[in-house]
Design a protein around this motif. Structure first.
Motif, PDB file in Angstrom:
ATOM      1  N   LEU A   1      -5.297 -18.016  -0.808  1.00 14.96           N
ATOM      2  CA  LEU A   1      -5.768 -17.529   0.193  1.00 14.96           C
ATOM      3  C   LEU A   1      -4.595 -16.604   0.885  1.00 14.96           C
ATOM      4  O   LEU A   1      -3.475 -17.325   1.316  1.00 14.96           O
ATOM      5  CB  LEU A   1      -6.250 -18.440   1.624  1.00 14.96           C
ATOM      6  N   LYS A   2      -4.593 -15.525   1.127  1.00 17.50           N
ATOM      7  CA  LYS A   2      -3.633 -14.820   1.702  1.00 17.50           C
ATOM      8  C   LYS A   2      -4.132 -13.631   2.916  1.00 17.50           C
ATOM      9  O   LYS A   2      -5.084 -13.205   2.580  1.00 17.50           O
ATOM     10  CB  LYS A   2      -2.982 -13.799   0.665  1.00 17.50           C
ATOM     11  N   GLU A   3      -3.665 -13.947   4.024  1.00 20.08           N
ATOM     12  CA  GLU A   3      -4.051 -13.080   5.120  1.00 20.08           C
ATOM     13  C   GLU A   3      -3.314 -11.549   4.865  1.00 20.08           C
ATOM     14  O   GLU A   3      -2.130 -11.323   4.686  1.00 20.08           O
ATOM     15  CB  GLU A   3      -3.249 -13.373   6.343  1.00 20.08           C
ATOM     16  N   VAL A   4      -4.257 -10.576   5.113  1.00 19.23           N
ATOM     17  CA  VAL A   4      -4.028  -9.101   4.959  1.00 19.23           C
ATOM     18  C   VAL A   4      -3.227  -8.592   6.049  1.00 19.23           C
ATOM     19  O   VAL A   4      -3.788  -8.885   7.152  1.00 19.23           O
ATOM     20  CB  VAL A   4      -5.222  -8.393   4.430  1.00 19.23           C
ATOM     21  N   GLU A   5      -2.118  -8.155   6.029  1.00 14.69           N
ATOM     22  CA  GLU A   5      -1.301  -7.475   7.145  1.00 14.69           C
ATOM     23  C   GLU A   5      -2.053  -6.640   7.917  1.00 14.69           C
ATOM     24  O   GLU A   5      -2.713  -5.711   7.225  1.00 14.69           O
ATOM     25  CB  GLU A   5      -0.159  -6.849   6.619  1.00 14.69           C
TER      26      GLU A   5
END
Length: 61
Positions: free
Chosen positions: A54-58
């Motif tokens: 899971l990676k938050e989008v900038e």
């Protein structure tokens, strides 16, 4: 995941299936799953236990 933020998610969809979703927005959170919205407006349910990455989008709110 936090409601209103945009993420790139990798999760298990079946016994031997892995799904990749890019730029999905979390719209609902329950004790065991997340409801996320794709760019085309469709929503899917992702169980918390099935999330592999899971990676938050900038630039998300």
């Amino acid at each position: 995941m936090e409601i209103g933020k945009t993420y790139d998610v990798v999760f298990r969809a079946g016994h031997y299936e892995i799904e990749y979703e890019h730029g999905v927005k979390c719209i609902k959170k329950t004790a065991q799953s997340y409801r996320v919205e794709r760019a085309d407006g469709k929503t899917i349910l992702i169980k918390q236990d099935y999330i592999m990455d899971l990676k938050e989008v900038e630039g998300s709110i």
